[in-house]
Structure formats: C-alpha cells, structure tokens
Design an enzyme around this catalytic site. Sequence first.
Site, PDB file in Angstrom:
ATOM      1  N   THR A 103       0.866  -1.190   0.000  1.00 41.04           N
ATOM      2  CA  THR A 103       0.000   0.000   0.000  1.00 41.04           C
ATOM      3  C   THR A 103       0.900   1.237   0.000  1.00 41.04           C
ATOM      4  O   THR A 103       1.393   1.634  -1.040  1.00 41.04           O
ATOM      5  CB  THR A 103      -0.975  -0.003   1.201  1.00 41.04           C
ATOM      6  OG1 THR A 103      -0.252  -0.247   2.407  1.00 41.04           O
ATOM      7  CG2 THR A 103      -2.042  -1.071   1.016  1.00 41.04           C
ATOM      8  N   LYS A 145       4.111  -6.886   3.920  1.00 41.27           N
ATOM      9  CA  LYS A 145       3.843  -5.487   3.633  1.00 41.27           C
ATOM     10  C   LYS A 145       3.461  -4.807   4.940  1.00 41.27           C
ATOM     11  O   LYS A 145       2.938  -5.421   5.872  1.00 41.27           O
ATOM     12  CB  LYS A 145       2.744  -5.320   2.590  1.00 41.27           C
ATOM     13  CG  LYS A 145       1.359  -5.826   2.965  1.00 41.27           C
ATOM     14  CD  LYS A 145       0.489  -4.925   3.799  1.00 41.27           C
ATOM     15  CE  LYS A 145       0.391  -3.533   3.242  1.00 41.27           C
ATOM     16  NZ  LYS A 145      -0.518  -2.691   4.127  1.00 41.27           N
ATOM     17  N   THR A 165      -1.310  -2.678  10.238  1.00 39.36           N
ATOM     18  CA  THR A 165      -1.738  -2.850   8.852  1.00 39.36           C
ATOM     19  C   THR A 165      -0.639  -3.602   8.149  1.00 39.36           C
ATOM     20  O   THR A 165       0.104  -3.094   7.341  1.00 39.36           O
ATOM     21  CB  THR A 165      -2.037  -1.522   8.143  1.00 39.36           C
ATOM     22  OG1 THR A 165      -2.512  -1.818   6.842  1.00 39.36           O
ATOM     23  CG2 THR A 165      -0.885  -0.601   8.075  1.00 39.36           C
ATOM     24  N   GLU A 182       6.032   4.838   7.450  1.00 40.23           N
ATOM     25  CA  GLU A 182       5.681   5.967   6.598  1.00 40.23           C
ATOM     26  C   GLU A 182       6.486   7.207   6.967  1.00 40.23           C
ATOM     27  O   GLU A 182       6.436   7.692   8.100  1.00 40.23           O
ATOM     28  CB  GLU A 182       4.178   6.241   6.722  1.00 40.23           C
ATOM     29  CG  GLU A 182       3.355   5.156   6.058  1.00 40.23           C
ATOM     30  CD  GLU A 182       1.880   5.246   6.364  1.00 40.23           C
ATOM     31  OE1 GLU A 182       1.098   4.649   5.607  1.00 40.23           O
ATOM     32  OE2 GLU A 182       1.502   5.904   7.352  1.00 40.23           O
ATOM     33  N   ASN A 215      -0.296  10.609   5.673  1.00 44.64           N
ATOM     34  CA  ASN A 215      -1.569  10.191   6.261  1.00 44.64           C
ATOM     35  C   ASN A 215      -2.645  11.269   6.200  1.00 44.64           C
ATOM     36  O   ASN A 215      -3.822  10.972   6.352  1.00 44.64           O
ATOM     37  CB  ASN A 215      -1.336   9.739   7.698  1.00 44.64           C
ATOM     38  CG  ASN A 215      -0.729   8.352   7.732  1.00 44.64           C
ATOM     39  OD1 ASN A 215      -1.416   7.353   7.527  1.00 44.64           O
ATOM     40  ND2 ASN A 215       0.569   8.283   7.942  1.00 44.64           N
ATOM     41  N   THR A 255      -6.940  10.638  -0.634  1.00 42.64           N
ATOM     42  CA  THR A 255      -7.098  11.625  -1.704  1.00 42.64           C
ATOM     43  C   THR A 255      -5.840  11.809  -2.517  1.00 42.64           C
ATOM     44  O   THR A 255      -5.841  12.506  -3.492  1.00 42.64           O
ATOM     45  CB  THR A 255      -7.523  12.991  -1.120  1.00 42.64           C
ATOM     46  OG1 THR A 255      -6.547  13.402  -0.139  1.00 42.64           O
ATOM     47  CG2 THR A 255      -8.868  12.890  -0.471  1.00 42.64           C
TER      48      THR A 255
END
Length: 410
Positions: free
Chosen positions: A160, A186, A197, A283, A405, A410
């Site tokens: 992702t 992942k 996640t 991230e 995040n 979007t």
Amino acid sequence: MKIMNPVENIQHIKSGNILSPKGYNAAGVHAGLRYSKKDMGTVISEVPASCAAVYTLNTFQAAPLAVTRESISKEGKIQAVVVNSACANACTGEQGLADAYEMREAAAKKFTIPPHYVAVASTGVIGEYMQMDKIKQGIQAMAPNNDATSASDFEVAILTTDTVTKNCAYEAEIDNKKVKMGGAAKGSGMIHPNMATMLGFITTDAAIEPADLQAALSAVTDETFNQITVDGDTSTNDMVLVMANGAAGNEPLNAEHPNWELFLSLLRTTCEDLAKQIAKDGEGATKLIEVNVQGMGTKKEARQIAKTIIGSNLVKTAVYGSDANWGRIIGAMGRSGVEFNPDKVSISFGDISLLEHGRPIAFSEEKAKAYLDQDNIVINVFLEEGDKEGTAWGCDLTYDYVKINASYRT
C-alpha cells in the site's frame, strides 16, 4: 563440550524469497484496483500444506480474516493464499463477508482446489466495498510460476504506502535435509504491537503438523511482529500466515524432535527479519530504531518496556532530530506499567553512555549527534531486576508521516 546455538546453524539465502522453499509458485497482476501498479497476488503450494496464522487484536476485524480462519479450521491445511491491495474489505458488513467468500470461491475454481484450501487477505482503504468484477478478473489473470520475477510480482502486489518490497529467506539442516523458509510482507503505517496494517506470508518445505506449526508461530510472533511499532495504531486486517508443505522430507517436527529449537530459531529469524524491514519502512521514516532492554525479571516485562520506548512519539521525534534527549526514554519507561528501581537504570545510545545507575553521565553531544545521524539506531537500557531481556523495533517520526496520512484517501 560446546552447546551449539541454534542460530549458528541458520544460513541466510542471498537473494532468497518466498519461493526459495521447494514446491511453491507465485504471481502478481494488475487487476485495476489501483491506477497502474500490480494489486493482486497469490502464493500456491503444489500440495496442501500445514497452515498456521495469527491475526490482529483489533475489535474491528476485516471479512477476509473470518474467511481465512474458517478455511484453516477445516483441516489445518491451505494450498493457496490470494491477496488484494487497494481495498481492505473492512467494516463492510454482510456484503463484505460475501465478497470475501466469493473471492475464495473464484480462486478455488481457478486453481482447481477445494474452497477450504484457499486463504484470502486484503489491505487498503477501510469502509469501501470490493470491486468484485476486477477481483475475479485478477484471479483469472494469475499464472503462478517459480522464478524471481513471480516472487517479486507478488511482493509488489500486496503493498500500500510501502516504499519498498520486503522479503527474506533462510535455511537450516534438519534430519540431514535442507529445510528452507522464505517470506514476504507489507506494512508501513498503522503499525503497533499486536500487529498492524501488516500482512506477512511465510513458506517452508519443512514437514510439521498444523497444531505444532501454530504453537511455533504463536510463540515467535510475540518476540517479532508484536514487537514493532510505527505510529501506535493497530489495523483491522493484520495477518501472518505460514504454510509448510513437507517437501524437504524431514521427519515431522514437534516439541519432542531433537531439532525443534532449531526450527523455532529458523522461524524466529525469518519473522524478525520481516518485522525489522516493516519498521524501517515506516511511513516517512528515515531511521530504524532498535531498543534492547536487559536485566528484567521476566521477558514480558522487558518487552513491554522496550515497546513503550519505541512507541513514544517524543523518543521518535528526538531520534529524527538527532537529539540525545535521554529524558524522553526514562519518561516512556516510567509509564510502561512495569515496576523497576529508577536508581538502577542505565541507558546508552550504541556504546555512548548517557545514564548510569540513575545518574547522568557527561557525554559528547557531538558524538551523540553523529551517532543519531545514522540510519540504524540502537538504544540500550540496563536494569538490575533479573536476567531477562526484550527487544522492540520502530522508526523515527517525521514531517512526511503527517503528509502521507493527511492525504491517504485523496
């Protein structure tokens, strides 16, 4: 006589992957769930394989977890796992569950195996329904093979917000047979102890019964995947699944087998490698942080302190800024819920001592900053409550984490 450490008998397979063990094939395809990247993948064993899995502890659990649990519960065996990215199929009610079953049925028909030999997994945005026409088209497009490209395609298809693929492979000699283990994973955000996640898939050609494999995975997970954190959030879709097809030809492994500890170490090494790759790819992360806690009464207490430190936003931001502010470490330790004597705490960054027996030590700020400027940071905590230790892994917290995040959908 020297007692051999099981880890010393484990060899890293250079350029190895989830297909390194005998008897597995993989594929990754672009089904149109994402704009251009591969978004569906599969790993399939040539024969039904013993299977074990662990799942998120989040109260909200995605539909694929329920379906996979049901599949494994039939015989304790799985032959194929099918994964999609882009859509988590979580918080989607009865329709989401029906879609997960339909995904399983489509894969079973494609690979000509019983539905209960198929596990399914999903990752991506929560609260959106599956595009089942694309899911089924993706499954039909799969042509599993046993080569490096097929393994890489699978690794890419499950990502992702990850910036890199995550894989590893190791081997050990058991019953005079080469037993291999490979993995792919992942995970980049919503990573916190008790999984996140995060999806992890591990294959091995070892012979082992399902119940024994489950016992091994459950024990190892507590020391590896449950010891990483990126942001303190735990997702709805976490799963680590292990398949063991017996192709290596060893005697079935169990707690009575003379090489049981070696197999546990092989599994632990594989899981730890994947867990650290996930933590490093947090991230927006720029640094991998490892926290080692030594000298506690129990392993659980040591791990709990380590997890609390690695999960502290203040510690993470200090590491990002290369600020040797050890006060943030003791602050995290003090709220960990573990009792210890503050006057017997020592802390170091690598080999740079900061605190000894509860008292500050004069250190070079320049050397400390130079150490913290590195990509891999080790924080050592020493106590005098016992002889047990625990380790946790995480990453720094950066401006980019907020950017990623803030615009995830979007």
